[in-house]
Structure formats: structure tokens, C-alpha cells
Design a protein around this motif. Structure first.
Motif, PDB file in Angstrom:
ATOM      1  N   ILE A 125       6.607 -11.500   3.609  1.00 55.60           N
ATOM      2  CA  ILE A 125       5.177 -11.470   3.953  1.00 55.60           C
ATOM      3  C   ILE A 125       4.689 -12.890   4.171  1.00 55.60           C
ATOM      4  CG2 ILE A 125       2.875 -10.800   3.179  1.00 55.60           C
ATOM      5  CD1 ILE A 125       4.321  -8.717   1.343  1.00 55.60           C
TER       6      ILE A 125
ATOM      7  N   LYS B  69       4.043  -3.115   4.879  1.00 49.61           N
ATOM      8  CA  LYS B  69       3.762  -3.651   6.210  1.00 49.61           C
ATOM      9  C   LYS B  69       2.582  -2.978   6.910  1.00 49.61           C
ATOM     10  CE  LYS B  69       8.477  -5.290   6.959  1.00 49.61           C
ATOM     11  NZ  LYS B  69       9.649  -5.336   7.853  1.00 49.61           N
TER      12      LYS B  69
ATOM     13  N   ASP C 215      -0.793  -4.018   7.922  1.00 49.43           N
ATOM     14  CA  ASP C 215      -1.472  -5.303   8.080  1.00 49.43           C
ATOM     15  C   ASP C 215      -2.980  -5.100   8.232  1.00 49.43           C
ATOM     16  OD1 ASP C 215      -2.110  -7.941   8.523  1.00 49.43           O
ATOM     17  OD2 ASP C 215      -1.387  -7.979  10.588  1.00 49.43           O
TER      18      ASP C 215
ATOM     19  N   TYR D  42       4.910 -10.541   9.395  1.00 53.10           N
ATOM     20  CA  TYR D  42       6.062 -10.194   8.576  1.00 53.10           C
ATOM     21  C   TYR D  42       7.329 -10.778   9.211  1.00 53.10           C
ATOM     22  CZ  TYR D  42       2.638  -6.918   6.775  1.00 53.10           C
ATOM     23  OH  TYR D  42       1.498  -6.371   6.254  1.00 53.10           O
TER      24      TYR D  42
END
Length: 420
Positions: free
Chosen positions: A211, A332, A334, A205
Motif C-alpha cells: 500500500i 485494495k 481505494d 498499490y
């Protein structure tokens, strides 16, 4: 004559259990190839090591204590290996239900079928924490997950025990045929707890929240892994019928196989179409995750839908998983392989659609069961992850992450002849 019929049924049901268990074990190869294909080449060896080691760890811990916690009995399989069903006892048990009720099979085959399920649950965690978790921290968590956390929630569902002695999920109308929640959502809950503590990969990020895609190194491997999982799922769902040795069971097995395949196909189509609408391209990774999403969704109840219903459930799951992957990226979280979306979000979806075709379940029961599984696994996993983080740490150093987990954790590379 009845004795001969029973012995044939006993042998057939035991053999069917073992074959389905072997198919589910083959899913370990599918997870391994899928994850190895979706990570960068510098993290391939570590992913391969994790998947083989977690399978061995799961098998050992489930033998030591997991099976006993989930279904009762002595530790180290003493009750299974030393006290397997005798012919006379098995005949009496089968005669009570007219040779057509509950299956009677080797207890050792039951253990084998159950142990590959716990390994599947742990495999889900591996992909979500890929590329930045310490290998030994992961394996230490696997010991607790497969030995205690999963078996305990399994005892409340398939084991038939009350939740902490308070209430019974089955009495509340909860149903999960082959584990959309018990296996898949549980694995995703454990993965989510780890991912929240780990944080995203470096560079995933940007400073303004943008992204950045991190492509996998080997998409042919990812496609192969998905097809292996698709094949292994026939054992996952089909074996959960628990028997084959009579006409009704054989028909049920056939329908489960049909619906499992139909849902996977629907999931692939649904994900491919929604990806085309959103991205303007045919996204292979979304296609693969769509097929897996269809499989996860139908796992909660593959025996009662029609083939058309199973296909539509799969299509919906394929759309949901693409939207979920995009949504998690926006906040966010991941997840390099999309495991939390495929197994967690879609696992919940699979539980919630069970009452549409199975009147024995209720929406309230499904929600209660899903909430119980998620809260227990997430909270227990979070605590374990926190303890491991405090003791040995859970994330590799920034330098090791840049160089790759292969060298840092395993001292070798998967593709040493290529320059990264």
C-alpha cells in the motif's frame, strides 16, 4: 389566545427548520473543502466543480421528482408552492394534538430541509471516486441518485411506505433519527459500487500488493472542511427534531446538540489514540475522520443517550473508522478520503447502537432496515454505474490521470503558480 400561541409556534418552527436547513447546506462547503484538501493539487478544481455541481443537480432533481417519490404529492412542487398550509387548516391540525404534538410548519420549509439532505448523501460519493472518475459520468449518476435511488429508499423509512409494497421497516422496529443509514450509509453504498467498477488510482498499490500512501495537497483545507461539517451537523441532527416551539421540544433540541458535539469529540479522541498506538504518530487525517465518524454514529439517535453515552459511542466510532480504513486498503478498495469507512461502516454501527438507548427500536429491525437500504442502493447504483460505463465510460484515461483531472476535465488548475 390559542390562535396567537399557535401562530407564534408556527413561525418559530418554520424559522427553526429554515435555519437548520441553511446549516446543513453549509455542510456542502465542508465536504468541498475536506475533499479538496485530501486530493492531490492536480485534481482540486475537478473536486470543487463536482461538489458545487452535485449540489445544484440534487436540488433540481429533488424538486422535479425526488420529493414527490419520497413523500408523495405533485411534481415540480405544485402541491407545496401552490397549496401551502392555510392558517385555518394549520390551526385545526395543531388543535387536534393540543398544540404540543406533531409540528405544523410551512411545507416549503420542509422541502428546503429535505433537499439539503439528499445533497449531503450525494456528496459522500464524490470523495470516494476522486482523482480518476470522469466529471460528466459522475454528474449523470447524480441525476439518478438524487432523483430516484435516494428518494425511493427514503420513502420506505421517513416517508412511511412499504418496501416495494411488501413490508414496512417502521413496523419492524427500524429507527433512524437523522440518517446514519438513510443518508450516510446510502451514500457510502453508492460510492462503493462506483469504486469497485473504477478500480484504484494508478500507483496506489504496488505489484506485490504493498500500500502506497498518496498524501493530500492541503491539510489546512481538510481541517477547515471537517470543522465546517462539525458545525453544520448541529442543523443536520438538531433540525431532525422537527420543532422548537414548546418546552419538551426545546429540551430535546438542546440534548441533540449536546450529544452531537460530545460524539464528535469522542470520535476525534478515539481515532487520535488508536492512530498513535498503530502508527506511533498523531495522524491528522485519522483525527479528522474520527470526528466525522462520531458525528455519523450519533446521527441515528442523538436524543436518547446521555452525554457520557454519546461520548463513548463517538470513541468507539473513532476506533472503528481507523480500523476500517486500514482494512479496506488491505483489500485494495481505494477511497481517497475514507468516505466509505466514515459514512458506510460507521453508519451501520450507528444504526446498531440505537436500541441501547431507544427501546422503541429493535436490533432485528435495525439490521433489517440497514440491509434493505444497503442492498437497494448498492444494487441500483451498480446497475446505473455499469450503464454509464458502457455508454460514455466512467474513468479518465491513464494519461489524464497522470496529468490531473483539473486540466483534462476542467481546463484549469487550482494552483497554477506552483510547479507540481
Amino acid at each position: 389566545m390559542e390562535s396567537q400561541i399557535f401562530e407564534l409556534q408556527y413561525a418559530l418552527d418554520t424559522f427553526y427548520f429554515l435555519i437548520c436547513g441553511a446549516l446543513v447546506m453549509w455542510m456542502a462547503a465542508g465536504f468541498t473543502m475536506l475533499e479538496a484538501g485530501l486530493v492531490r493539487s492536480k485534481n482540486t478544481v475537478e473536486i470543487l466543480t463536482k461538489n458545487v455541481a452535485l449540489f445544484a443537480t440534487a436540488c433540481t432533481m429533488y424538486m422535479i421528482c425526488g420529493y414527490a417519490i419520497m413523500y408523495g404529492g405533485d411534481l415540480f412542487l405544485s402541491g407545496i408552492a401552490g397549496g401551502d398550509t392555510l392558517v385555518e387548516d394549520a390551526l385545526a391540525a395543531s388543535a387536534e394534538n393540543g398544540f404540543s404534538g406533531d409540528s405544523v410548519y410551512s411545507a416549503a420549509s420542509d422541502f428546503f430541509f429535505q433537499v439539503v439532505f439528499v445533497a449531503t448523501c450525494m456528496s459522500i460519493v464524490s470523495g470516494a471516486v476522486a482523482e480518476r472518475m470522469k466529471l460528466w459520468a459522475f454528474l449523470l449518476f447524480a441525476v439518478v441518485m438524487t432523483g430516484v435511488i435516494y428518494p425511493l429508499e427514503g420513502s420506505w423509512t421517513w416517508g412511511g411506505n412499504d418496501v416495494f409494497g411488501l413490508f414496512n421497516l417502521g413496523d419492524m422496529g427500524f429507527s433512524d433519527f437523522a440518517g446514519s443509514g438513510i443518508v450516510h450509509m446510502a451514500g457510502a453504498a453508492a460510492a462503493l459500487a462506483g469504486v469497485l467498477l473504477l478500480g484504484p488510482r494508478k500507483g496506489k498499490y504496488g505489484p506485490k500488493g504493498e500500500i502506497r500512501a498518496i498524501p493530500g495537497a492541503n491539510l489546512p483545507l481538510a481541517a477547515l472542511g471537517t470543522l465546517i461539517l462539525w458545525m453544520g451537523w448541529f442543523g443536520f441532527n438538531g433540525g431532525s427534531v422537527l420543532k422548537l416551539g414548546d418546552i419538551a421540544s426545546a429540551n430535546s433540541v438542546a440534548m441533540v446538540f449536546l450529544n452531537t458535539n460530545a460524539a464528535a469529540a469522542g470520535g476525534a479522541v478515539g481515532a487520535l489514540i488508536i492512530a498513535r498506538i498503530i502508527f506511533g504518530k498523531a495522524d491528522l487525517t485519522m483525527l479528522l475522520n474520527g470526528a466525522l465518524a462520531g458525528l455519523v454514529a450519533i446521527t441515528a439517535e442523538p436524543s436518547t443517550p446521555s452525554a457520557l453515552q454519546a461520548t463513548l459511542f463517538g470513541v468507539a466510532a473513532g476506533v472503528i473508522v481507523v480500523l476500517s480504513i486500514l482494512a479496506l486498503d488491505k483489500i485494495k478498495i481505494d477511497d481517497p478520503v475514507g468516505a466509505i469507512s466514515v459514512h458506510g461502516v460507521v453508519g451501520l454501527f450507528g444504526l446498531l447502537i440505537v436500541p441501547i438507548t431507544n427501546p422503541a427500536s429493535t436490533f432485528i429491525g435495525q439490521i433489517a432496515g440497514a440491509a434493505t437500504i444497503f442492498v437497494w442502493v448498492f444494487v441500483a447504483s451498480f446497475i446505473v454505474w455499469v450503464i454509464i460505463k458502457a455508454v460514455i465510460g466512467i474513468r479518465i484515461s491513464e494519461e489524464d490521470e497522470y496529468e490531473g483531472a483539473d486540466i483534462a476535465e476542467c481546463g484549469m488548475e487550482a494552483y497554477p503558480e506552483f510547479i507540481r
